[in-house]
Enzyme design. Structure first.
Site, PDB file in Angstrom:
ATOM      1  N   ASN A   1      -1.794   5.175 -11.303  1.00 12.70           N
ATOM      2  CA  ASN A   1      -2.406   4.729 -10.861  1.00 12.70           C
ATOM      3  C   ASN A   1      -3.590   3.547 -11.465  1.00 12.70           C
ATOM      4  OD1 ASN A   1      -4.449   3.309  -8.739  1.00 12.70           O
ATOM      5  ND2 ASN A   1      -5.012   5.127  -7.648  1.00 12.70           N
TER       6      ASN A   1
ATOM      7  N   ARG B   1       1.139   3.641  -7.707  1.00 12.11           N
ATOM      8  CA  ARG B   1       0.517   2.540  -6.548  1.00 12.11           C
ATOM      9  C   ARG B   1       0.193   1.603  -7.291  1.00 12.11           C
ATOM     10  NH1 ARG B   1      -5.452   4.304  -4.646  1.00 12.11           N
ATOM     11  NH2 ARG B   1      -6.058   2.562  -3.238  1.00 12.11           N
TER      12      ARG B   1
ATOM     13  N   HIS C   1      -5.204   0.597   1.346  1.00 12.19           N
ATOM     14  CA  HIS C   1      -5.438   2.242   1.845  1.00 12.19           C
ATOM     15  C   HIS C   1      -4.436   2.396   3.040  1.00 12.19           C
ATOM     16  CE1 HIS C   1      -9.993   1.833   0.954  1.00 12.19           C
ATOM     17  NE2 HIS C   1      -9.596   2.094  -0.532  1.00 12.19           N
TER      18      HIS C   1
ATOM     19  N   ARG D   1     -19.016  -3.352  -3.416  1.00 10.04           N
ATOM     20  CA  ARG D   1     -18.198  -4.584  -2.880  1.00 10.04           C
ATOM     21  C   ARG D   1     -18.849  -5.224  -0.982  1.00 10.04           C
ATOM     22  NH1 ARG D   1     -12.246  -2.504  -2.473  1.00 10.04           N
ATOM     23  NH2 ARG D   1     -12.468  -1.394  -4.144  1.00 10.04           N
TER      24      ARG D   1
ATOM     25  N   GLU E   1      -3.116  10.896  -2.320  1.00 10.53           N
ATOM     26  CA  GLU E   1      -2.146   9.200  -2.374  1.00 10.53           C
ATOM     27  C   GLU E   1      -1.362   9.076  -3.300  1.00 10.53           C
ATOM     28  OE1 GLU E   1      -5.897   7.813  -2.911  1.00 10.53           O
ATOM     29  OE2 GLU E   1      -5.798   5.725  -1.509  1.00 10.53           O
TER      30      GLU E   1
END
Ligand code: AMP
Length: 404
Positions: free
Chosen positions: A15, A101, A189, A249, A386
């Site tokens: 990742n 990813r 996601h 964010r 993940e």
């Protein structure tokens, strides 16, 4: 390798971010398509003072080293040394593949894919859609392709799971010509939501068949509406800025604010990007921290306001996604905040009595897997993974290829 190969081996899942690379190494193969986590770690401070650390599954440190001396020419020397370290650590287990990813699969990639030169070019062409993340994802794949040409690589996309969403959930109120150019809601996601959907299917099949909202609340946060295990809507859209306020964010804001900032404050695209991705959300509102733990421990009113804003917007999105689902059968919390913060779960659920949700506060405080009060709709805490989802995809792609 799983059923179609006689070999056991290791799978590296990467990742890759702007200044860090997280990795997990799995053992794959053996009877029954086993996927077993061996260790995971990260390279942090890339570009300035790289540090390498690895832990086993019990959290015991296997290595912690400064790699600043090799942090000179981009990620290539670091990835070379990472692979050399893994091979030295696992002398009897060949490295069979790498899974990545990849943040953006655009309109074309609906499923994980084995990387070829053509795929790499297509991933590169998607950089304008995710300029902060896609370049790092692509460059890690390119480095491995150039240096370890025989190593199969599988790209897994954060957007792919949302391809099942209906057009009405994916379209903005923009002129058709802009939607056709790709200005649409992709959602992110996806690997996390897919992991949760599969986990529900395996452990709570009746719940998995119903209408479920999953709240992935971490440093980046989004929510997803699942119907029969498939995404029908999600809060992030064209970029990972849409939806609820996050660590740094903004979440959704009136587009008129951007026009104001450009005209009245002379901000250009770079300044806006920095503001929206790095200076807003919990950090911006509190002026203290982007870390929920710090805010919950603070007694300053600004910290309280930031937490309240976050919980309010998450609750509002749960209501909106319940409308998209025409009802709600269960709610799932996951990711850093969702899994670990009882006060945040409690505050979010305090808005949701109208949906039939009441928490068992003691079970919530203890972080139990099922935290709803008797008579309430079910509410679950499920740890997402993940990396494991990427490993599963990589094994499927390798098996399909072996079977072909
Ligand atoms: P993630 O992006 O999923 O790794 O989540 C990271 C975020 O989870 C951190 O920035 C923290 O804000 C939050 N977090 C982790 N542990 C806790 C906790 N025990 N209580 C509140 N927030 C937490």
């Amino acid at each position: 390798m799983p059923s179609n190969s006689s070999r056991d081996g290791a799978l590296l899942v990467l990742n890759s971010g702007s200044s860090s690379i997280k990795f997990t190494v799995f053992r794959i193969g053996g009877e029954g398509d086993d996927i077993v986590t061996l260790f995971s770690g990260q390279l942090t401070g890339i570009g300035t003072n790289a540090e390498f650390s690895v832990k086993d599954t019990a959290g015991v440190s296997l290595a912690r080293e400064s790699w600043a001396d090799r942090d000179t020419g981009g990620v290539a020397p670091l990835l070379h040394d990472l692979i050399a370290w893994i091979r030295a650590r696992l002398p009897d287990l060949p490295l069979l593949a790498a899974g990545h990813r990849v943040v953006h699969g655009g309109a074309g990639f609906h499923h994980p894919v084995r990387v070829t030169d053509r795929v790499l070019d297509e991933l590169e062409a998607l950089v304008p859609l995710a300029p902060l993340h896609q370049p790092q994802n692509v460059s890690a794949i390119r480095v491995l392709a150039e240096s370890f040409g025989d190593l199969p690589q599988i790209a897994c996309f954060d957007t792919a799971f949302h391809h099942s969403e209906p057009a009405v959930a994916r379209t903005y109120g923009l002129p058709r010509v802009l939607s056709e150019r790709g200005l649409m809601r992709y959602g992110f996601h996806g690997l996390s939501y897919e992991f949760i959907a599969r986990h529900l299917g395996e452990t709570l099949p009746e719940v998995a068949k119903g209408r479920v909202v999953v709240a992935h609340l971490g440093n980046g946060s989004s929510l997803c509406a699942l119907k029969d295990g498939r995404s029908i809507d999600t809060t992030m859209g064209f970029s990972a800025l849409e939806g609820v306020p996050m660590g740094t964010r903004s979440g959704s804001i009136d587009a008129g604010i951007l026009l104001y900032l450009m005209r009245q404050m002379g901000m250009d695209a770079d300044a806006l990007e920095h503001l929206l991705y790095h200076e807003c959300g919990l950090l911006g509102v509190s002026g203290i921290s982007n870390d929920m733990r710090v805010l919950l421990e603070s007694d300053r009113p600004e910290a309280r306001e930031a937490v309240d804003l976050f919980c309010y917007h998450v609750a509002k999105e749960i209501g909106a996604l319940s409308s998209a689902l025409a009802g709600l059968d269960a709610l799932v919390f996951t990711a850093g905040i969702g899994e670990h913060s009882a006060p945040v779960r409690s505050r979010i659920c305090s808005y949701l009595g109208f949906l039939g949700i009441t928490l068992d506060e003691a079970a919530n405080d203890r972080g139990e897997a099922s935290i709803a009060a008797p008579g309430s709709l079910p509410v679950y805490i499920i740890g997402t993974n993940e990396e494991f989802m990427i490993a599963r995809h990589a094994v499927s792609v390798l098996n399909a290829r072996n079977a072909a």
